[in-house]
Design a protein around this motif. Structure first.
Motif, mmCIF file in Angstrom:
data_model
loop_
_atom_site.group_PDB
_atom_site.id
_atom_site.type_symbol
_atom_site.label_atom_id
_atom_site.label_comp_id
_atom_site.label_asym_id
_atom_site.label_seq_id
_atom_site.Cartn_x
_atom_site.Cartn_y
_atom_site.Cartn_z
ATOM 1 N N GLU A 103 43.595 35.493 35.912
ATOM 2 C CA GLU A 103 43.374 37.246 35.205
ATOM 3 C C GLU A 103 44.429 37.636 34.039
ATOM 4 N N PRO A 104 45.600 37.442 34.567
ATOM 5 C CA PRO A 104 46.531 38.180 33.708
ATOM 6 C C PRO A 104 46.668 37.523 32.720
ATOM 7 N N ARG A 164 38.918 36.027 44.326
ATOM 8 C CA ARG A 164 39.277 36.559 42.754
ATOM 9 C C ARG A 164 40.381 36.005 42.315
ATOM 10 N N PRO A 212 45.519 51.191 27.672
ATOM 11 C CA PRO A 212 45.275 51.062 28.837
ATOM 12 C C PRO A 212 46.280 50.724 30.103
ATOM 13 N N GLU A 244 47.499 49.406 33.169
ATOM 14 C CA GLU A 244 47.677 47.786 33.967
ATOM 15 C C GLU A 244 47.630 48.261 34.965
ATOM 16 N N ILE A 301 44.582 46.650 36.061
ATOM 17 C CA ILE A 301 43.138 46.914 36.210
ATOM 18 C C ILE A 301 42.652 45.307 36.016
ATOM 19 N N ASN A 302 42.698 44.950 35.023
ATOM 20 C CA ASN A 302 41.803 43.759 34.943
ATOM 21 C C ASN A 302 42.724 42.243 35.796
ATOM 22 N N ALA A 303 43.929 42.677 35.838
ATOM 23 C CA ALA A 303 45.405 41.505 35.962
ATOM 24 C C ALA A 303 45.841 42.001 37.087
ATOM 25 N N SER A 304 45.382 41.178 38.385
ATOM 26 C CA SER A 304 46.411 41.730 39.751
ATOM 27 C C SER A 304 47.551 41.422 39.331
#
Lengths: 309, 146
Positions: free
Chosen positions: B87-88, B82, A8, A10, A12-15
């Motif tokens: 998120e990470p 956000r 996947p 990097e 996209i889900n985590a900034s």
């Protein structure tokens, strides 16, 4: 059917943005908001505190300031000068000042809540004549008249409350300080404008009482000497107007209304009164302001306040 | 004094948290690349006429938030938007859980995993203010062993 997983991508889900950037933005905006809030509250405090009746101030302070044991003649003399000056300054109805003598080496004087004026021995001992003493008293009476102490105390409480939101320990400590009467001498820092207007009013009062303002500048010379001429920097950043400017103001006032009149000397026994009231005479006096053994809190307050004149 | 403790915790949280996160991401990407040969599929329907033996496989991970991330999230609570600091963290947890599931399946010699699902549950302890701030991420699916 052919099944597969691919790696996947990097971000996209985590900034991928650096977390410190967000930290800086958030902290700055939240701090800016609180600063703005404090400024607004300060403006409100300044606008509203004049509506606090003077009796409230007096009630706040009455139990907490006790006059130090001093030579009765000295107290009588200080009261006398203060009364003559107050008569010239047309204080509002119900407003009185009370002068207290402080057995402190600090070269300083304060005006605090409830019209209490505190003069430190260190300053009294350095004054060359009555006009300089009258300048000190008139300056502090002007602070009382302008309601500067209650304004300063109000700001102190607000600031402490704001700090308590950020750091409970620091805020509570400061709040306690702001609300406790012993130490709010140290909290009351007046702005440059307040100091200047107190100077102007004081000069007017001197003019009224003595018919001239000669000798008023002696006070500022004493203060300057005490500071050791360390007045570098911009006036804007200092709470007190530069001594030079204050002396210049006296000179200007003298030029308009004063003839070459002699200053009034202090009473002959003045130095003796100071010694009698102080440690030199062997009569140990009560601690600075507090009644109940709060010497530790009260004493530094007098020293910390070294910038308020 | 408590401001000092706060700043120290913040710096520690940032320094250690950031280091651990980078290290974890490196490890995740490396293992993912290696295990891509074992596909994990979300579909419920296995290939028709399969003679593979099905088997339940799962992987779970528990992660906790660090002081710095929690502080940023707290500020974020005031202004909205956000919550990039969390998120990470969750991204890592999901990928790690899938990797652990895949590792189990790989040891059993599976060819692929079907019907992969993820579940998240919050682990709380004590009162709301001092709660643990941890979540568990569970990945499970049906491995098909030839």
């Amino acid at each position: 059917m052919e099944y597969s997983n691919r790696q996947p991508p990097e971000g996209i889900n985590a900034s991928l943005e650096h977390p410190l950037k967000e930290f800086a933005w958030l902290t700055a905006s939240v701090l800016a908001f609180f600063l703005l809030l404090i400024v607004v509250i300060f403006v409100l405090v300044d606008a509203l505190c004049q509506y606090i009746p003077f009796e409230v101030e007096q009630r706040l302070m009455s139990e907490h300031v006790t006059t130090q044991e001093t030579a009765p003649e000295l107290q009588q003399y200080l009261d006398d000068v203060a009364v003559r000056l107050s008569a010239e300054m047309d204080l509002p109805e119900g407003m009185q000042v009370r002068v207290h003598y402080l057995d402190e080496d600090t070269v300083n004087a304060f005006a605090t809540l409830g019209g209490q004026i505190l003069l430190c021995r260190g300053l009294l001992a350095k004054l060359p004549h009555e006009n300089a003493l009258a300048m000190v008293l008139a300056h502090e009476i002007a602070h009382v008249k302008n309601r500067d102490p209650i304004q300063g105390a109000g700001r102190g409480v607000v600031l402490a409350l704001a700090l308590a939101m950020v750091s409970s320990q620091m805020g509570n400590g400061l709040l306690e300080q702001a609300l406790s009467h012993e130490t709010n001498l140290a909290m009351l820092k007046y702005s440059r404008d307040q100091e200047s207007s107190a100077d102007v009013e004081a000069l007017a009062a001197l003019q009224g009482v003595y018919g001239h303002v000669n000798g008023a500048d002696a006070l500022f010379r004493v203060l300057e000497e005490e500071k050791g001429g360390l007045e570098i920097g911009l006036e804007f950043f200092s709470t007190h107007p530069f001594t030079e400017n204050r002396i210049a103001r006296v000179a200007a006032a003298a030029a308009t209304g004063g003839a070459e009149q002699a200053v009034t000397p202090l009473p002959q026994a003045f130095a003796g009164w100071l010694r009698q009231g102080g440690v030199d005479g062997g009569v140990r006096t009560e601690p600075c302001v507090a009644e109940t053994g709060k010497l530790d809190d009260a004493a530094p307050a007098c020293n910390q306040g070294a910038s308020k004149r | 004094m408590d401001l000092l403790i706060f700043l120290t915790l913040l710096a520690l949280g940032y320094g250690i948290g950031r280091h651990a996160e980078k290290k974890h991401y490196r490890s995740i990407i490396q293992r993912e690349t290696a295990l891509n040969r074992l596909p994990a599929i979300a579909s419920k329907i296995p290939p028709p006429r399969s003679t593979h033996k099905p088997m339940l496989v799962s992987g779970s991970v528990v992660i906790s938030v660090d002081y710095f991330k929690r502080f940023i999230a707290g500020l974020r609570n005031l202004v909205g938007g956000r919550v990039t600091s969390y998120e990470p963290l969750l991204d890592r947890a999901r990928r790690e859980a899938i990797l652990r599931m895949k590792e189990e399946a790989d040891q059993a010699g599976a060819e692929y995993i079907f019907n992969v699902k993820l579940e998240t549950s919050r682990i709380a302890q004590g009162n709301r203010r001092n709660s643990l701030g941890s979540v568990e991420v569970l990945a499970y699916g049906t491995a098909f062993i030839p």
